[in-house]
Every structure is written in C-alpha cells, then in structure tokens.
Scaffold this active site. Structure first.
Site, PDB file in Angstrom:
ATOM      1  N   HIS A   1      11.087  24.586  36.035  1.00 51.06           N
ATOM      2  CA  HIS A   1      10.006  23.614  35.889  1.00 51.06           C
ATOM      3  C   HIS A   1       9.212  23.879  34.600  1.00 51.06           C
ATOM      4  O   HIS A   1       8.863  22.949  33.874  1.00 51.06           O
ATOM      5  CB  HIS A   1       9.054  23.691  37.090  1.00 51.06           C
ATOM      6  CG  HIS A   1       9.631  23.164  38.367  1.00 51.06           C
ATOM      7  ND1 HIS A   1      10.682  23.790  39.019  1.00 51.06           N
ATOM      8  CD2 HIS A   1       9.301  22.079  39.129  1.00 51.06           C
ATOM      9  CE1 HIS A   1      10.968  23.107  40.117  1.00 51.06           C
ATOM     10  NE2 HIS A   1      10.151  22.073  40.212  1.00 51.06           N
TER      11      HIS A   1
ATOM     12  N   HIS B   1       6.930  31.474  41.564  1.00 46.13           N
ATOM     13  CA  HIS B   1       7.141  32.252  40.343  1.00 46.13           C
ATOM     14  C   HIS B   1       6.007  33.237  40.100  1.00 46.13           C
ATOM     15  O   HIS B   1       4.912  33.095  40.654  1.00 46.13           O
ATOM     16  CB  HIS B   1       7.267  31.324  39.128  1.00 46.13           C
ATOM     17  CG  HIS B   1       8.528  30.525  39.112  1.00 46.13           C
ATOM     18  ND1 HIS B   1       9.756  31.079  38.832  1.00 46.13           N
ATOM     19  CD2 HIS B   1       8.748  29.205  39.346  1.00 46.13           C
ATOM     20  CE1 HIS B   1      10.686  30.129  38.892  1.00 46.13           C
ATOM     21  NE2 HIS B   1      10.096  28.991  39.202  1.00 46.13           N
TER      22      HIS B   1
END
Length: 227
Positions: free
Chosen positions: A141, A185
């Site tokens: 992303h 993340h």
C-alpha cells in the site's frame, strides 16, 4: 511515524466512523481501490495539463514503476519473511507460540486463529487481517502511495498546482498511517517502501523519445487540452 505508532493499541475499542475512515483510506491504495485512485489522479492530470507529449512519456514511466514496485513487493516479502505486527498480538494472546508459527499454518487454521482473537479486537482491524495473511515487509500500500506522491505530486508541483500536490501528500501520509493503525505494518516497512520507490524513481529514464514515437504512430497532436 515511529512517534505516532507508539500509542496504537490493537485491543482498543474502535468507533464506526474511525474504523470506516481508516478502511476507506487503506483500501484506496489496496487491491480494492487502487485502480479507482489511479484513474482519478490520471483524470485530474489530463484535465490540468492536457494529453500531450510530456504526459504520455510520464505515463509510460509510471507504468514501468508500478510494475517494478508490485513485482518487487511480492519478491521482497518472500525474501524477508517478516511477520505482520498482528501476529505478535496473537502470540501475546497465547493463540500461537511465536509470530513465525503463524506462517506454518494453513489458510483455514489462520482464519480460525484470527477468529479467536476477534473477541478482543475490533472487526475493523480483523477483517483486514483475514484478507492479508502474507508477510509484512515491504508495504505494498505504501509503495503505491509513494509512487503516486512522487509521480502525481511532482507533476502537480511542476505545474504550480501546489494545493493538489499537498492533497496527494496528505493522502499518502494517511495511507501509510492507516497501515500502522490496522496492525498490518511497522514503521520500518513504510520506510523501506518509500526508500525503494525513491531509488527506482531516481534511476528511471524519462522515456521522452518513446513518448514522441507513440505520438507519431498514433497521429496525435503534440498538445490536446482537456480543459
């Protein structure tokens, strides 16, 4: 990012507005929405500067960078094999012995483990965990958001559309933060993604000659304004 991530508690309650906001933001750079985001940015670019040699050559460059970015993301995940942050929570909840063990489970077992922790974690987070059970480094992303920032942000700034450039920067920052908030993340994943895009973008040729050749073959005028 490192400063902001310290307060994130994956076990905290999440209101509907907050959960929906982060979901929309993260999906805008993910498989569900990146094409929509890309189409919107391309439409704004064409409206702003017209379809011309400059834009065409840059679009070729953008296409190459996107292919490299997505391919490298998949390869690097398999090389680094970095567990996602939410696997640490699964470990703390005694559902798995360690984060690495999560990746030894089959898909059904992974689903069951995440389902067990859903009693303590908001569905706004676990729905993303269920959808992404691969490794953490780098952030796909963030790679996409960084590419858009470098390409479209730079293009808008070059044409003195600083407001548009600022909007792209805020969106990219929001995408990166959403990945931390969701537990998908760590900051190092984001830093690695941004550094990778910066290196690729710096080494990428301009493709001006290819743009000229395409314009000639397609018999297009050098500048078509869409304003």
């Amino acid at each position: 990012m490192s400063m902001f991530v310290s307060h994130i508690d994956l076990l905290s309650d999440v209101c509907e507005i907050t959960g929906l906001s982060y979901t929309v933001i993260t999906d805008s750079a993910g498989s569900k929405g990146f094409l929509v985001t890309l189409a919107l940015l391309l439409a704004v670019s064409c409206k702003m500067i017209g379809f011309n040699r400059e834009l065409l050559s840059k679009l070729v460059q953008l296409g190459v960078i996107l292919v490299i970015g997505f391919a490298a993301k998949t390869g690097l995940k398999h090389v680094t094999e970095s567990p996602r942050p939410y696997t640490e929570l699964l470990t703390h909840q005694l559902l798995i012995p360690n984060p690495e063990h999560f990746y030894k489970l089959d898909m059904k077992q992974k689903d069951e483990v995440i389902a067990q922790v859903s009693e303590h974690v908001s569905e706004w987070r676990t729905r993303h965990w269920q959808g992404e059970k691969d490794y953490s480094f780098p952030s796909g992303h963030t790679i996409f958001a960084a590419i858009c920032l470098a390409f479209f942000g730079g293009l808008f700034a070059q044409h003195r559309k600083y407001g548009l450039a600022a909007l792209v920067m805020v969106w990219a920052f929001a995408v990166a933060y959403s990945r931390l908030w969701l537990g998908m993340h760590r900051p190092i994943d984001l830093v690695g993604s941004i550094a990778f895009v910066a290196i690729v973008y710096a080494l990428m040729p301009s493709f001006e000659r290819l743009g000229d050749e395409l314009i000639t073959r397609l018999n297009l005028p050098l500048n078509v304004s869409l304003k």
